[in-house]
Design a protein around this motif. Structure first.
Motif, mmCIF file in Angstrom:
data_model
loop_
_atom_site.group_PDB
_atom_site.id
_atom_site.type_symbol
_atom_site.label_atom_id
_atom_site.label_comp_id
_atom_site.label_asym_id
_atom_site.label_seq_id
_atom_site.Cartn_x
_atom_site.Cartn_y
_atom_site.Cartn_z
ATOM 1 N N THR A 127 -6.939 102.498 85.753
ATOM 2 C CA THR A 127 -7.346 104.508 86.491
ATOM 3 C C THR A 127 -8.774 104.581 85.402
ATOM 4 O O THR A 127 -10.084 105.170 86.203
ATOM 5 C CB THR A 127 -6.411 105.475 85.943
ATOM 6 N N ASP A 150 -1.038 104.948 92.825
ATOM 7 C CA ASP A 150 0.103 104.561 91.724
ATOM 8 C C ASP A 150 0.531 105.892 91.788
ATOM 9 O O ASP A 150 0.525 107.299 91.456
ATOM 10 C CB ASP A 150 -1.022 104.619 90.574
ATOM 11 N N ARG A 153 3.805 107.915 88.855
ATOM 12 C CA ARG A 153 4.302 108.985 87.969
ATOM 13 C C ARG A 153 2.629 109.760 88.484
ATOM 14 O O ARG A 153 1.965 109.876 88.875
ATOM 15 C CB ARG A 153 3.646 108.625 86.226
ATOM 16 N N GLN A 159 -4.120 112.214 86.488
ATOM 17 C CA GLN A 159 -5.054 111.256 85.880
ATOM 18 C C GLN A 159 -6.517 111.168 86.756
ATOM 19 O O GLN A 159 -8.268 110.920 86.984
ATOM 20 C CB GLN A 159 -5.149 110.015 85.153
ATOM 21 N N ASP A 202 -5.972 102.838 92.668
ATOM 22 C CA ASP A 202 -5.411 102.156 92.411
ATOM 23 C C ASP A 202 -3.954 102.069 92.150
ATOM 24 O O ASP A 202 -3.594 102.499 93.159
ATOM 25 C CB ASP A 202 -5.263 103.892 91.605
HETATM 26 MG MG MG Z 1 -4.064 104.046 86.301
#
Ligand code: MG
Ligand code: GTP
Length: 316
Positions: A127, A150, A153, A159, A202
């Motif tokens: 990331t 992703d 989570r 993020q 990502d």
């Molecule tokens: Mg990551």
């Protein structure tokens, strides 16, 4: 592509030197010890050198190649001065790495958008590297879009959002737990509509032995191909250089199960294991495109073999 070369400014070189400081110092300390009191390169020096290269994470295969070359030189020049050993080593290593088929320019496909799927095990810096890459591509005038595939989570999506906001590029995301392939599809669709140059996707930190995660990766690829048969144009594997031999292992495992087209080696700052880049560059037939030398937005560099070897061997 020459203009990438031009980007290798004095400033970049200084941060590369700084990033590789630990590897460089550790390597030189060992070499200095090995040649203390020796006037010429003898068998003992060569044995020590072999050990030093292996313990510097250059990898056994690459180390043996290098030792072989040095032995040949010693055979030709029996009075090879041991104080010149580092210079000779540098020369031979540059030759070996530059003979390997890897190339290091940032080949972007002619069609738009160029889609880069970013993969790698947990916590290697995927990331963060996407954030830095987005910044880099934007800085050279390209329109960038990022996809948050992703979805394991919520924190992973957040993020990436922070990085996208920071860089000033658009992020495509869905809810946590949604289908990563669907996020990838949405991203590509939106990028096509908006005439984007580079798409960075990502993915979740996946373990090579987790079949389901590998299947997920295949599904992302398949779904992207529904939009563009050539996508992803690049599957970039991020590996953590500070893990030394494990980095080789990660590269091996991933290349066994999926087609990896480029590599990024991260976390070379703060580790003495920078030699891993020399070995990986020699042994895998995959170009190392980027190296990570810090957590900051500018701490990602285009990998330049010669500059890297130069910094690795720089006498302080
Ligand atoms: Mg990551
Ligand atoms: N020192 C240093 N830290 C780095 C570098 N690249 C990434 N990191 C740090 O490594 C940690 C993990 O980075 P992430 O980008 O979250 O890694 P990831 O592969 O996306 O992790 P998962 O999504 O959990 O699989 C963060 O604290 C980053 O700041 C680097 O080149 N140098």
């Amino acid at each position: 592509m020459n203009f990438f070369k031009k980007l290798f400014t004095k400033e970049k070189k200084e941060s590369l030197d700084l990033g590789l400081k630990k590897s460089n110092e550790s390597f030189f300390n060992k070499i200095s010890k090995a040649v203390i009191g020796k006037s010429k390169v003898d068998d003992q020096v060569l044995d020590d050198l072999e050990e030093i290269l292996i313990s510097s994470d250059v990898g056994v295969k690459t180390t043996l190649k290098i030792i072989d070359k040095i032995e040949n030189r010693v055979a030709k020049d029996k009075f090879l001065n041991s104080s010149e050993l580092d210079l000779i080593l540098k020369e031979e290593i540059i030759k070996i790495i530059c003979d390997s088929e890897n190339d290091n320019f940032l080949s972007l496909s002619k069609e738009k958008p160029h889609v880069i799927l970013v993969v790698g095990v947990n916590g290697v810096g995927k990331t963060t590297s996407i954030g830095k890459m987005a910044n880099y591509y934007k800085s050279i005038g390209l329109k960038v879009m990022v996809g948050a595939a992703d979805t394991f989570r919520a924190a992973a999506i957040d993020q990436l959002q922070v990085w996208s906001d920071r860089v000033g590029v658009e992020l495509v995301k869905q809810e946590m737990g949604s289908d990563p392939a669907s996020v990838a599809f949405d991203t590509l669709e939106s990028a096509i509509n908006k005439n984007i140059d580079v798409v960075l996707i990502d993915t979740a930190g996946r373990l090579h032995n987790k079949t389901n995660l590998m299947n997920e990766l295949s599904k992302i690829k398949r779904v992207l191909q529904k939009k563009n048969i050539n996508a992803p144009h690049e599957v970039l594997l991020v590996i953590d250089g500070s893990t030394g031999q494990n980095a080789f292992e990660q590269a091996k495992q991933f290349t066994n199960v999926t087609e990896i087209t480029s590599l990024a080696v991260t976390k070379l700052d703060g580790t003495a294991k920078g030699g891993v880049v020399l070995g990986i560059s020699d042994q895998f037939n995959i170009p190392i495109k980027f190296i990570g030398i810090g957590e900051g937005i500018e701490d990602l560099q285009i990998f330049d073999k010669k500059e890297f070897v130069d910094s690795f061997f720089k006498k302080s």
